[in-house]
Design a protein around this motif. Structure first.
Motif, PDB file in Angstrom:
ATOM      1  N   ASN A 155      -1.219  -2.316  -7.175  1.00 62.83           N
ATOM      2  CA  ASN A 155      -1.600  -3.285  -6.168  1.00 62.83           C
ATOM      3  C   ASN A 155      -3.229  -3.091  -6.018  1.00 62.83           C
ATOM      4  OD1 ASN A 155      -2.097  -4.839  -3.592  1.00 62.83           O
ATOM      5  ND2 ASN A 155      -1.271  -3.101  -2.320  1.00 62.83           N
ATOM      6  N   LYS A 158       8.954   5.024  -3.555  1.00 63.15           N
ATOM      7  CA  LYS A 158      10.045   4.424  -2.894  1.00 63.15           C
ATOM      8  C   LYS A 158      10.319   3.137  -3.519  1.00 63.15           C
ATOM      9  CE  LYS A 158       8.784   7.001   1.123  1.00 63.15           C
ATOM     10  NZ  LYS A 158       7.830   7.914   0.482  1.00 63.15           N
ATOM     11  N   ASP A 190       3.779 -10.950  -6.747  1.00 68.89           N
ATOM     12  CA  ASP A 190       2.626 -11.091  -6.085  1.00 68.89           C
ATOM     13  C   ASP A 190       1.353 -11.091  -6.878  1.00 68.89           C
ATOM     14  OD1 ASP A 190       0.137  -9.998  -4.627  1.00 68.89           O
ATOM     15  OD2 ASP A 190       1.422  -9.898  -2.798  1.00 68.89           O
ATOM     16  N   SER A 219      -2.044  -3.572   2.397  1.00 68.38           N
ATOM     17  CA  SER A 219      -0.513  -3.318   1.908  1.00 68.38           C
ATOM     18  C   SER A 219       0.228  -4.529   1.481  1.00 68.38           C
ATOM     19  CB  SER A 219       0.099  -2.501   2.936  1.00 68.38           C
ATOM     20  OG  SER A 219      -0.506  -1.299   3.574  1.00 68.38           O
ATOM     21  N   LYS A 220       1.290  -4.089   0.725  1.00 67.03           N
ATOM     22  CA  LYS A 220       2.178  -5.440   0.193  1.00 67.03           C
ATOM     23  C   LYS A 220       3.316  -4.762   0.473  1.00 67.03           C
ATOM     24  CE  LYS A 220      -1.311  -8.112  -1.556  1.00 67.03           C
ATOM     25  NZ  LYS A 220      -1.384  -9.747  -1.456  1.00 67.03           N
ATOM     26  N   SER A 221       4.249  -5.877   1.118  1.00 70.50           N
ATOM     27  CA  SER A 221       5.665  -5.436   1.324  1.00 70.50           C
ATOM     28  C   SER A 221       6.844  -6.318   0.520  1.00 70.50           C
ATOM     29  CB  SER A 221       6.067  -5.767   2.852  1.00 70.50           C
ATOM     30  OG  SER A 221       5.272  -4.798   3.552  1.00 70.50           O
ATOM     31  N   GLY A 222       7.722  -5.921  -0.052  1.00 72.36           N
ATOM     32  CA  GLY A 222       8.645  -6.403  -0.566  1.00 72.36           C
ATOM     33  C   GLY A 222       8.332  -7.210  -1.907  1.00 72.36           C
ATOM     34  N   THR A 277      11.872  -3.431  -5.978  1.00 73.95           N
ATOM     35  CA  THR A 277      11.454  -4.039  -4.924  1.00 73.95           C
ATOM     36  C   THR A 277      10.691  -2.937  -4.267  1.00 73.95           C
ATOM     37  OG1 THR A 277      13.101  -5.619  -4.553  1.00 73.95           O
ATOM     38  CG2 THR A 277      11.472  -4.925  -2.671  1.00 73.95           C
ATOM     39  N   LEU A 278       9.416  -3.142  -4.291  1.00 75.65           N
ATOM     40  CA  LEU A 278       8.284  -2.248  -3.591  1.00 75.65           C
ATOM     41  C   LEU A 278       7.614  -2.567  -2.340  1.00 75.65           C
ATOM     42  CD1 LEU A 278       7.984  -2.036  -7.082  1.00 75.65           C
ATOM     43  CD2 LEU A 278       7.459   0.219  -6.298  1.00 75.65           C
ATOM     44  N   ASP A 279       7.281  -1.557  -1.490  1.00 74.95           N
ATOM     45  CA  ASP A 279       6.099  -1.729  -0.407  1.00 74.95           C
ATOM     46  C   ASP A 279       5.079  -0.795  -0.962  1.00 74.95           C
ATOM     47  OD1 ASP A 279       8.065  -3.327   1.124  1.00 74.95           O
ATOM     48  OD2 ASP A 279       8.702  -1.582   1.966  1.00 74.95           O
ATOM     49  N   LEU A 280       3.930  -1.473  -1.089  1.00 78.46           N
ATOM     50  CA  LEU A 280       2.835  -0.569  -1.635  1.00 78.46           C
ATOM     51  C   LEU A 280       1.414  -0.552  -0.724  1.00 78.46           C
ATOM     52  CD1 LEU A 280       2.850  -2.783  -5.040  1.00 78.46           C
ATOM     53  CD2 LEU A 280       3.565  -0.382  -4.789  1.00 78.46           C
ATOM     54  N   ARG A 281       1.140   0.679  -0.895  1.00 80.86           N
ATOM     55  CA  ARG A 281      -0.307   0.725   0.138  1.00 80.86           C
ATOM     56  C   ARG A 281      -1.368   0.099  -0.636  1.00 80.86           C
ATOM     57  NH1 ARG A 281       1.644   5.614  -0.632  1.00 80.86           N
ATOM     58  NH2 ARG A 281       0.140   6.166  -2.051  1.00 80.86           N
TER      59      ARG A 281
END
Length: 127
Positions: free
Chosen positions: A71, A98, A50, A76-79, A107-111
């Motif tokens: 980020n 996480k 991303d 938010s960003k997923s995957g 692989t992250l999900d970010l706020r």
């Protein structure tokens, strides 16, 4: 500041009346910020899937490579996949992070505006 440079201190303006502590996302940022050494880093172009997610690396002689993942977007960003070249495995430095880690990729999900601190450690030859 984390995405575009190497801050060694971050300050807050804090009042002492009716203080209930910092929200969870601030405590998470502080834990990740403090897990990184105060050493110069380099931006790793193309390490994130991303364009809003910045990856910076701090290479050390004895402790592998420290990685800050930021980020920079207000959403938010997923995957998001972060990949580092070279041998080794990634591990989270702050409690509660996480990330699905597979070898040198995570692989992250970010706020929004989240910072994640990781460390890439070389794995030795199999015996």
């Amino acid at each position: 500041a984390m995405a575009h440079g190497d801050p060694t201190m971050i300050g807050y303006l804090v009042g002492s009346n009716f203080g209930r502590g910092f929200p969870e996302y601030v405590r998470d940022f502080n834990a990740n910020f403090l897990a990184l050494p105060a050493l110069p880093s380099v931006r790793l172009e193309g390490a994130s899937s991303d364009p809003d997610v910045v990856v910076r690396a701090i290479k050390t002689a004895k402790h592998g490579t420290y990685v800050s993942i930021v980020n920079t977007a207000p959403r938010s960003k997923s995957g998001v996949v972060v990949h580092l070249e070279g041998a080794g495995t990634l591990k989270s430095l702050a409690a509660g992070a996480k990330a699905a880690v597979s070898g040198s990729s995570a692989t992250l999900d970010l706020r929004p505006f989240q910072l994640v601190a990781m460390q890439s450690v070389e794995t030795g030859p199999a015996n």
